[in-house]
Design a protein around this motif. Structure first.
Motif, short mmCIF file in Angstrom:
data_model
loop_
_atom_site.label_atom_id
_atom_site.label_comp_id
_atom_site.label_asym_id
_atom_site.label_seq_id
_atom_site.Cartn_x
_atom_site.Cartn_y
_atom_site.Cartn_z
N ARG A 121 0.76 -1.15 -0.19
CA ARG A 121 -0.04 -0.11 -0.05
C ARG A 121 0.77 1.17 0.02
NH1 ARG A 121 -2.91 -3.45 -0.67
NH2 ARG A 121 -4.96 -4.20 0.28
N GLY A 122 0.69 2.07 -0.98
CA GLY A 122 1.53 3.31 -1.12
C GLY A 122 2.91 3.17 -1.20
N GLY A 123 3.31 1.88 -1.85
CA GLY A 123 4.69 1.47 -2.14
C GLY A 123 5.24 1.07 -1.10
N SER A 124 4.83 0.85 0.34
CA SER A 124 5.33 0.04 1.28
C SER A 124 4.75 -1.28 1.57
CB SER A 124 5.07 0.86 2.68
OG SER A 124 3.56 0.85 2.88
N GLU A 125 5.89 -2.22 1.76
CA GLU A 125 5.54 -3.61 1.88
C GLU A 125 4.99 -3.89 3.32
OE1 GLU A 125 8.93 -5.92 0.98
OE2 GLU A 125 8.90 -5.20 -1.11
N THR A 126 3.74 -4.61 3.35
CA THR A 126 3.24 -4.92 4.76
C THR A 126 2.89 -6.25 4.95
OG1 THR A 126 1.98 -2.76 4.39
CG2 THR A 126 1.20 -4.31 6.17
#
Length: 1083
Positions: A642-647
């Motif tokens: 999400r939004g370029g961040s890995e979660t």
């Protein structure tokens, strides 16, 4: 027919159990027409000619013609193919819940309609026709459904009503051997999923057990066993009913013995009465015999007494004469001795006076000597006190100084020792305080751990409660118990909705593979609890109903119910090699699937086995991640960008899913987890109690150390105070060293010496007086002795005469007393003689009277045989015995009935007990016969089990051989499992595959289908129906399976109905194969 929501018409009677099992499941002859496809006279009896539905499920009005052999019914999902199979079940009387499609028959009525109907036409031709003279060549079953109930009719070929009772329908089903609940007769979608596509040995056993009707026979035998147990209980109650009668009979026996004992007492009373009568006679005789010698003795005594009185009178006269002579002699001596006595008395008085004076002087001298001794002792005491005071004064100044120095040294040493001990106690106190703090921290840590375990335990217990509710009612799976109230209110007010709502969504969805349950639970979450409505008005109405049902925060989704299935373009979907949530979800409701796509993006949620696979799809920016919204692992983890961040969200704490899982397995897992938490909690609590006990022990020891420390501090203060006192005393005594004053003691000593000298002077004078008194006493004694010597002769003669006179007087008195005693005893003797003579006369008269009375009671001969002891018994004893007997007889008769009545009652009770015993024995004989019959049927049932197991092995092997396979079936009736072992011809190792899930898709489909066809071959029915049996097959497996099924159906000879949503173009056309397609549902 009376209105009834559900009518059960498939119960099997015992007659159709073990005894008919061989007919219904036995192997047919090798050349049976039913197996070769040849048509005989009974080939058309019982097959389905036409199925017609009206306002039933999704159909307004539709009719389906069926061929006599193989019928394929195809169509898109939602077109209503399965509705015809459901209609067939409803027509044959199965309950609504048995269809697994609804909970009530009225739920089958199409939405918006007030009634529905099912009409099934059955061919009734040939030798096996059912009452052809009544029904003709066609039997029509018609079941009409309304919101308030249902009706049922059986019609002949002309449409006339013939029967309407469920007994008539059951007779028809028994005649044609139609078992609607047998999966080999009608296999619905759910049964197909449960039996054919499950790798579980237990599921395969259920299929075999139900298809061969062994389950039905077992239930019948179990019912017989329960009835036998109930009958035994009733018979035991009869036996218990006999217990009061037996107790009463025992009581009667005791009463009869008591009555017989009373008769014995009465006989003893009669004998005692006779003995008492003659006892009075014998007692009187004994008294006479005893009194006569006594009378003779008293008469002899009276004669002797008279003789003694005469002799005593003569002796007294002689003594009187001697006394007179002696008196004269004494008178002469009295005048001579009178003068001598007077002189002697005077001398005696003089001697006694001198002795008294001497004794008085001696006593005064003793008192004076004692006074001198007291004064001397006092003098010595006073002189000793003076000497002691002077000596002490001399020693005091030196001894006291030394003693004070010694005490001071000892006190200083004690103070130093106590200060060392005090420091040790302080160090020990610090150590104990540290231990207490450590133990308290451990207790707090364990208390927090217990709180955490308790919270987890509450969560598990809450899960168990929810699973229990879910087990009791599957509707509670999504939304809990609140959803039940919500659905009930919706059902009551469904007319207020423009279109009835759909929900919960989870109840309309199933899983192709249950292993993804937890992953899908994490992906969809609360969406499974949501409801779907058509417009905003229905949203408001459903929100109002949810408040009434106390279902807060209900998620409501608005969707167009008229929309068709959502079709996603290929470029909008993830890579086809990936498994999406949509691919493992199944639902017959288009609206539900559209909602899951629209709201949950199930077409872009990818399922992965573990983190590494998910990372490769989502985080590694590979082509596989294109159009992937998120990846869900089997353990419940979620990965997305999400939004370029890995979660990465770790696995869900709940640890379970609600779709496609077994509630029992979840409950067992939750119970095991709860048990483990309880064990862990008990262990931590045990450690906590141990730590608390240690803390309490340390605290008690600390208090003891504090008390000892305070006691030492007080002791040190006391010693320091003593040391200061010694120093003050030394300074004070140094100023006082004067000699003691002894003047008063010396004055008292001089006074005492004067008193002693005065007493000694008086004592000398008194000694002189005592000596003079002694001289007088000696002179008086000498004068008296001299007088006595001179008068001794005369006095001796006088004394002798006096003694002789005394003796004579005593002798006279003795003789007079003897005479008086004899004279006083003589009247008593005469009176006793008179009394004895009167008594003997009275006893003689009484004996004569008693004998006459005794003779009236009984002759004397009756008591001659009395024992020696009894003849000697007194009448009073016999009288007491008789009184005791009378009292005992009276007491016994008060609590007893007449012996004759008791004997009569005992005879009646014995007859009654005998009747009960005969009844009990009769019933027990019948029970034993029934038990033997039950065991015979049980043995037949077990033999049938063995036979069917062998036949299944033979049929299964026969089917496998068609493709060169070989196999084996293992049926474990004890553990209720069935295992299939398949060996492929190309397997050089020769090892068999014991788990069909290890086979390839085609091999697994072929082996599973061979197992199903083997069971079909073992059962007989005029028609067979299978719904979506090929739903989980690929194209190749489906083609092979369809060819096998068609070949088997054509060769088997009965009517077959296959329902499938898939393409059946590969099925070869033939005279025995008919294909029909259900139109697509209207948009």
């Amino acid at each position: 027919m009376a209105a009834d929501d559900d009518v059960e018409m498939t119960d099997a009677s015992p007659a159709n159990g073990v005894e008919n099992g061989e007919r219904r499941h036995g192997r047919p002859p090798p050349h049976s027409a039913a197996r070769t496809g040849q048509t005989e006279s009974g080939a058309n009896a019982g097959i389905i000619k036409r199925i017609r539905v009206e306002n039933f499920m999704c159909h307004d009005s539709f009719s389906l013609e069926l061929d006599d052999r193989v019928n394929f019914i195809t169509g898109q999902n939602g077109s209503g193919k399965s509705a015809f199979l459901t209609a067939l079940c409803v027509a044959f009387g199965i309950k609504a819940k048995g269809t697994q499609r609804a909970s009530s028959l009225k739920d089958f009525i199409k939405n918006g309609q007030s009634y529905g109907g099912v009409i099934v036409e059955i061919r009734n031709e040939g030798g096996d026709a059912f009452k052809p003279d009544v029904y003709g060549k066609v039997i029509t079953l018609e079941r009409r459904l309304t919101q308030s109930g249902q009706s049922f009719n059986m019609k002949d070929e002309r449409g006339r009503n013939v029967a309407h009772k469920r007994e008539d329908l059951q007779e028809l089903l028994d005649h044609f051997n139609i078992e609607v609940e047998n999966p080999c007769v009608i296999m619905t979608q759910d049964k197909s999923r449960e039996f054919l596509h499950s790798g579980s040995g237990k599921d395969k056993f259920k299929f075999f057990f139900k298809a061969t009707l062994l389950q039905q026979v077992e239930e019948v035998l179990n019912g017989i066993k329960q009835n036998l147990e109930s009958a035994r209980s009733v018979i035991e109650e009869i036996n218990e009913e006999m217990r009061p009668f037996m107790e009463e009979l025992t009581s009667l026996e005791d009463q009869i013995k008591n009555a017989q004992f009373i008769d014995q007492l009465i006989q003893r009373k009669a004998a005692a009465t006779k003995k008492l009568a003659w006892a009075w006679v014998y007692q009187t005789e004994k008294k006479l015999e005893a009194d006569q010698p006594v009378l003779d003795k008293w008469r002899a005594r009276e004669r002797r007494c008279q003789d003694k009185i005469t002799k005593a009178e003569a002796g007294a006269d002689q003594v009187r004469e001697a006394i007179q002579v002696k008196s004269a002699e004494i008178q002469q001596l009295v005048s001579t001795t009178g003068r001598l006595k007077n002189s002697q008395q005077a001398l005696d008085q003089e001697l006694q006076e001198a002795i008294r004076q001497r004794a008085g002087l001696q006593e005064d001298m003793g008192r004076k000597r004692r006074e001198i001794d007291r004064n001397t002792s006092q003098l010595r005491r006073l002189e000793g006190q003076v000497r002691e005071m002077l000596q002490k004064h001399a020693q005091h100044t030196q001894a006291e100084a030394f003693e004070r120095e010694q005490q001071s040294v000892a006190i200083n040493q004690a103070i130093e020792s106590k200060k060392n001990e005090l420091q040790t106690l302080k160090d020990e106190e610090v150590g104990l305080e540290a231990k207490i703090e450590s133990a308290t921290q451990q207790v707090n840590t364990m208390r927090s751990e217990i709180d955490d375990i308790t919270g987890n335990l509450r969560d598990v217990q809450g899960l168990l409660r929810r699973l229990q509710e879910q087990r009791q009612n599957q509707m509670t799976t999504f939304g809990g118990s609140k959803v039940i109230n919500l659905l009930q209110i919706i059902e009551q007010r469904y007319r207020e909705f423009s279109t009835p709502p759909i929900g919960p969504i989870g109840n309309h969805v199933t899983l192709v593979d249950a292993s993804w349950s937890l992953a899908i639970e994490v992906g969809l979450g609360q969406l499974l609890d949501a409801f779907i409505v058509a417009n905003q008005k229905d949203v408001l109405l459903l929100r109002q109903i949810s408040r009434l049902a106390r279902y807060d925060n209900l998620r409501i989704i608005t969707y167009d119910f008229n929309a068709g299935p959502l079709v996603m373009r290929p470029h909008q979907l993830p890579d086809p090699s990936l498994v999406t949530v949509k691919s493992v979800l199944q639902t017959e409701n288009v609206i539900v699937m559209n909602t899951l796509i629209d709201q949950g993006s199930v077409e872009r949620q990818v399922l992965v086995a573990d983190y590494e696979e998910g990372k490769a799809v989502v985080f590694d920016k590979s082509p596989l991640g294109y159009n992937v919204k998120e990846a869900l692992t089997k353990d419940g983890s979620k990965m997305f960008i999400r939004g370029g961040s890995e979660t990465f969200l770790p696995k869900d704490h709940r640890g379970y899913g609600r779709l496609g899982v077994r509630v029992d397995d979840q409950m067992n897992e939750a119970r095991a987890q709860a048990e483990a938490l309880n064990s862990k909690k008990s262990a931590v609590e045990s450690r906590k109690r141990s730590a608390e006990e240690s803390a309490r022990s340390f605290h008690a020891e600390l208090q003891s150390v504090k008390r000892r420390r305070l006691s030492l501090e007080r002791a040190i203060g006391s010693d320091e105070y003593k040391l200061r006192d010694l120093e003050n005393a030394a300074r004070a005594e140094a100023a006082l060293e004067a000699e003691p004053d002894v003047r008063e003691l010396e004055e008292e000593i001089a006074k005492t010496r004067d008193e002693i000298q005065s007493h000694e002077d008086i004592l000398v004078k008194m000694q002189f007086q005592v000596d003079n008194a002694q001289v007088k006493v000696d002179e008086a004694k000498a004068s008296l002795d001299k007088f006595r010597e001179s008068a001794r002769t005369d006095m001796a003669a006088f004394e002798t005469a006096e003694q002789e006179m005394v003796q004579l007087e005593e002798e006279l008195n003795s003789r007079l007393r003897e005479k008086a005693d004899l004279e006083s005893a003589l009247p008593n003797a005469l009176a006793e003689i008179s009394r004895l003579e009167a008594r003997i006369a009275e006893l003689s008269d009484a004996m004569i009277e008693n004998r006459e009375k005794a003779i009236l009671v009984c002759p004397e001969e009756d008591v001659i045989n009395f024992g020696e002891y009894e003849n000697k018994m007194e009448p009073e004893n016999w009288s007491r015995d008789l009184t005791k007997l009378n009292n005992q007889i009276r007491r016994e008769q008060e609590n007893s009935e007449p012996l004759e009545e008791l004997l009569d009652r005992r005879n009646k009770m014995e007859r009654k007990v005998m009747k009960k015993q005969v009844q009990y024995k009769t019933f027990m004989d019948k029970i034993q016969k029934l038990d033997a019959a039950y065991k015979t049927r049980q043995n037949k049932y077990e033999r049938t089990q063995n036979y069917l197991q062998k036949e299944l092995q033979w049929r299964f092997s026969h089917q496998l051989k068609k493709k060169g396979f070989s196999g084996k079936t293992t049926v474990d009736y004890a553990n209720r499992t069935l295992k299939l072992e398949v060996q492929m011809p190309q397997d050089a190792s020769g090892s068999a595959v014991k788990d069909t899930r290890a086979l390839s898709g085609g091999e697994r489909s072929f082996s599973t289908l061979s197992f199903a066809l083997a069971l079909h071959y073992m059962t007989e029915a005029p028609f067979r129906a299978m719904d979506e049996f090929d739903v989980f097959m690929d194209a190749v497996s489906r083609k092979i399976s369809l060819e096998m099924v068609v070949d088997f159906a054509v060769s088997q000879g009965s009517q077959w109905i296959f329902i499938t949503p898939h393409d059946i173009s590969t099925v070869k056309k033939g005279p025995f194969v008919r294909k029909q397609e259900i139109p697509a549902p209207r948009p």
